[in-house]
Design a protein around this motif. Sequence first.
Motif, mmCIF file in Angstrom:
data_model
loop_
_atom_site.group_PDB
_atom_site.id
_atom_site.type_symbol
_atom_site.label_atom_id
_atom_site.label_comp_id
_atom_site.label_asym_id
_atom_site.label_seq_id
_atom_site.Cartn_x
_atom_site.Cartn_y
_atom_site.Cartn_z
ATOM 1 N N ASN A 80 -9.040 -14.612 -7.761
ATOM 2 C CA ASN A 80 -9.989 -15.267 -6.866
ATOM 3 C C ASN A 80 -10.165 -14.505 -5.555
ATOM 4 O O ASN A 80 -10.953 -14.919 -4.709
ATOM 5 C CB ASN A 80 -9.586 -16.727 -6.614
ATOM 6 N N GLY A 81 -9.417 -13.437 -5.368
ATOM 7 C CA GLY A 81 -9.584 -12.608 -4.184
ATOM 8 C C GLY A 81 -9.110 -13.248 -2.892
ATOM 9 O O GLY A 81 -9.359 -12.717 -1.804
ATOM 10 N N THR A 82 -8.413 -14.369 -2.988
ATOM 11 C CA THR A 82 -7.902 -15.047 -1.795
ATOM 12 C C THR A 82 -6.531 -14.480 -1.488
ATOM 13 O O THR A 82 -5.496 -15.050 -1.839
ATOM 14 C CB THR A 82 -7.847 -16.570 -2.021
ATOM 15 N N VAL A 88 -12.213 -13.511 0.802
ATOM 16 C CA VAL A 88 -12.649 -12.968 -0.486
ATOM 17 C C VAL A 88 -13.604 -11.789 -0.274
ATOM 18 O O VAL A 88 -13.503 -10.764 -0.957
ATOM 19 C CB VAL A 88 -13.315 -14.057 -1.339
ATOM 20 N N MET A 89 -14.503 -11.918 0.684
ATOM 21 C CA MET A 89 -15.434 -10.824 0.959
ATOM 22 C C MET A 89 -14.687 -9.576 1.427
ATOM 23 O O MET A 89 -14.984 -8.460 0.984
ATOM 24 C CB MET A 89 -16.459 -11.279 1.999
ATOM 25 N N ASP A 90 -13.728 -9.745 2.311
ATOM 26 C CA ASP A 90 -12.934 -8.612 2.776
ATOM 27 C C ASP A 90 -12.167 -7.975 1.622
ATOM 28 O O ASP A 90 -12.043 -6.740 1.542
ATOM 29 C CB ASP A 90 -11.949 -9.063 3.856
ATOM 30 N N PHE A 91 -11.657 -8.819 0.720
ATOM 31 C CA PHE A 91 -10.914 -8.330 -0.436
ATOM 32 C C PHE A 91 -11.808 -7.478 -1.328
ATOM 33 O O PHE A 91 -11.411 -6.392 -1.779
ATOM 34 C CB PHE A 91 -10.355 -9.519 -1.212
ATOM 35 N N ILE A 92 -13.017 -7.945 -1.578
ATOM 36 C CA ILE A 92 -13.944 -7.212 -2.442
ATOM 37 C C ILE A 92 -14.281 -5.844 -1.849
ATOM 38 O O ILE A 92 -14.297 -4.828 -2.559
ATOM 39 C CB ILE A 92 -15.218 -8.051 -2.666
ATOM 40 N N VAL A 93 -14.541 -5.812 -0.559
ATOM 41 C CA VAL A 93 -14.886 -4.543 0.092
ATOM 42 C C VAL A 93 -13.758 -3.529 -0.067
ATOM 43 O O VAL A 93 -13.998 -2.349 -0.353
ATOM 44 C CB VAL A 93 -15.202 -4.783 1.582
ATOM 45 N N ARG A 94 -12.519 -3.980 0.093
ATOM 46 C CA ARG A 94 -11.387 -3.059 -0.028
ATOM 47 C C ARG A 94 -11.076 -2.742 -1.492
ATOM 48 O O ARG A 94 -10.723 -1.603 -1.823
ATOM 49 C CB ARG A 94 -10.155 -3.678 0.638
ATOM 50 N N ALA A 95 -11.178 -3.734 -2.361
ATOM 51 C CA ALA A 95 -10.762 -3.562 -3.749
ATOM 52 C C ALA A 95 -11.542 -2.474 -4.468
ATOM 53 O O ALA A 95 -10.989 -1.736 -5.295
ATOM 54 C CB ALA A 95 -10.899 -4.879 -4.506
ATOM 55 N N CYS A 96 -12.832 -2.357 -4.172
ATOM 56 C CA CYS A 96 -13.650 -1.377 -4.893
ATOM 57 C C CYS A 96 -13.270 0.058 -4.548
ATOM 58 O O CYS A 96 -13.711 0.990 -5.226
ATOM 59 C CB CYS A 96 -15.132 -1.640 -4.649
ATOM 60 N N LYS A 97 -12.465 0.255 -3.529
ATOM 61 C CA LYS A 97 -11.987 1.600 -3.204
ATOM 62 C C LYS A 97 -10.829 2.013 -4.108
ATOM 63 O O LYS A 97 -10.494 3.194 -4.188
ATOM 64 C CB LYS A 97 -11.538 1.654 -1.746
ATOM 65 N N PRO A 100 -2.912 -6.308 2.994
ATOM 66 C CA PRO A 100 -1.681 -5.546 2.723
ATOM 67 C C PRO A 100 -1.142 -5.740 1.309
ATOM 68 O O PRO A 100 -0.570 -4.807 0.729
ATOM 69 C CB PRO A 100 -0.708 -6.087 3.778
ATOM 70 N N VAL A 101 -1.319 -6.935 0.743
ATOM 71 C CA VAL A 101 -0.905 -7.156 -0.647
ATOM 72 C C VAL A 101 -1.777 -6.330 -1.590
ATOM 73 O O VAL A 101 -1.279 -5.671 -2.508
ATOM 74 C CB VAL A 101 -0.979 -8.648 -1.010
ATOM 75 N N LEU A 102 -3.068 -6.340 -1.354
ATOM 76 C CA LEU A 102 -3.977 -5.522 -2.158
ATOM 77 C C LEU A 102 -3.614 -4.049 -2.052
ATOM 78 O O LEU A 102 -3.603 -3.326 -3.055
ATOM 79 C CB LEU A 102 -5.422 -5.746 -1.712
ATOM 80 N N ASP A 103 -3.315 -3.592 -0.842
ATOM 81 C CA ASP A 103 -2.964 -2.179 -0.656
ATOM 82 C C ASP A 103 -1.688 -1.813 -1.403
ATOM 83 O O ASP A 103 -1.503 -0.660 -1.804
ATOM 84 C CB ASP A 103 -2.798 -1.879 0.830
ATOM 85 N N GLU A 104 -0.801 -2.787 -1.589
ATOM 86 C CA GLU A 104 0.448 -2.520 -2.296
ATOM 87 C C GLU A 104 0.237 -2.382 -3.790
ATOM 88 O O GLU A 104 0.860 -1.534 -4.444
ATOM 89 C CB GLU A 104 1.460 -3.626 -2.001
ATOM 90 N N ILE A 153 -0.586 -14.695 -6.354
ATOM 91 C CA ILE A 153 0.474 -15.466 -5.717
ATOM 92 C C ILE A 153 1.840 -15.011 -6.232
ATOM 93 O O ILE A 153 2.874 -15.320 -5.634
ATOM 94 C CB ILE A 153 0.292 -16.985 -5.913
ATOM 95 N N GLY A 154 1.826 -14.261 -7.317
ATOM 96 C CA GLY A 154 3.030 -13.617 -7.822
ATOM 97 C C GLY A 154 2.821 -12.116 -7.891
ATOM 98 O O GLY A 154 3.149 -11.471 -8.894
ATOM 99 N N TYR A 155 2.297 -11.550 -6.812
ATOM 100 C CA TYR A 155 1.889 -10.137 -6.828
ATOM 101 C C TYR A 155 3.050 -9.202 -7.131
ATOM 102 O O TYR A 155 2.848 -8.086 -7.650
ATOM 103 C CB TYR A 155 1.238 -9.755 -5.501
ATOM 104 N N GLU A 156 4.282 -9.620 -6.835
ATOM 105 C CA GLU A 156 5.422 -8.737 -7.093
ATOM 106 C C GLU A 156 5.548 -8.413 -8.582
ATOM 107 O O GLU A 156 5.894 -7.284 -8.953
ATOM 108 C CB GLU A 156 6.722 -9.387 -6.586
ATOM 109 N N TYR A 157 5.259 -9.403 -9.411
ATOM 110 C CA TYR A 157 5.311 -9.177 -10.859
ATOM 111 C C TYR A 157 4.168 -8.272 -11.308
ATOM 112 O O TYR A 157 4.364 -7.384 -12.148
ATOM 113 C CB TYR A 157 5.247 -10.511 -11.594
ATOM 114 N N VAL A 158 2.985 -8.496 -10.740
ATOM 115 C CA VAL A 158 1.848 -7.616 -11.027
ATOM 116 C C VAL A 158 2.200 -6.180 -10.657
ATOM 117 O O VAL A 158 1.992 -5.246 -11.434
ATOM 118 C CB VAL A 158 0.594 -8.082 -10.267
ATOM 119 N N ARG A 159 2.744 -5.999 -9.462
ATOM 120 C CA ARG A 159 3.118 -4.658 -8.978
ATOM 121 C C ARG A 159 4.132 -3.991 -9.895
ATOM 122 O O ARG A 159 3.937 -2.852 -10.345
ATOM 123 C CB ARG A 159 3.690 -4.790 -7.568
#
Length: 283
Positions: free
Chosen positions: A151-153, A192-201, A157-161, A127-133
């Motif tokens: 929690n993968g929620t 969450v399922m969609d996030f997991i599928v993309r995250a492992c790449k 596009p945020v994950l891709d960033e 929820i504060g992805y800008e700081y993570v980035r």
Amino acid sequence: MVAKCDVCFRHCDVKEGQLGFCGGRICEDKAVRAYNYGRITGLALDPIEKKPLARFYPGSYILSAGSFGCNLRCPFCQNYEISWSDEAFAMADTARFMAPEELVELAIELQDRGSIGIAFTYNEPLIGYEYVRDTAMLAHKRGLKTVLVSNGTCELPVLDEIGPCIDAMNIDLKGFTDRYYSEVLKGSRQQVMDFIVRACKYSHLEVTSLIIPGENDSEDEMRDMSLWLSTIKGADGEEIVLHISRFFPRFHMTDRAATDVDKIYRLADIAGENLHYVYTGNC
């Protein structure tokens, strides 16, 4: 004026000067940004296994940092003081501000104590992805590893960033039914399922499921979950690692006993029918 937040499935319409559902994002100047940017409520040097990560630099330590706010409403939250309790929403006034550069410098100083980098954890980091980035980009330039515990929620596009800057993730897959996610957690299992599928790449990925008696503890559900996880492979063919964790009464869920230890071991055996790497926690 109202602006839409695009971080998770809620797509909150946030009024100027107001916070979104998560308590960590605010509308200012007609745009939604991270209200909790750099506001640190938790900071500790942890064993990497505590994240939990079992197959990523085992035996090492990592600087763990968290802020406040969360986009789920898990009634058993172990970190409710900084996630979504009344105390959490007052954290903005007391949290310590640490610029990305300051957090990275601290992580550098801790390398002589076995630390490999920074973990974004405790509350929901995305929820504060800008700081993570911003912090992860600096950390990578200094040769540090970065870990995300989430929690993968979150929208893809945020994950891709942030994905290219993350070395390992532990994602909560809290159950495997839509009822549990929508009614108990106030979330979206599909997201969450969609996030997991993309995250492992992008990075090494491990998954955690906290087993709640009477909610997500059936053998059929674990069989379905582990079977689905077995179909996912990382970019290098790496298999998913699953942690099955024991629940203890907490926060708003004190109406049931802790999960039976034998139940955890039984569910781990079932998951092991489909997965090579299954670990038990809190036992």
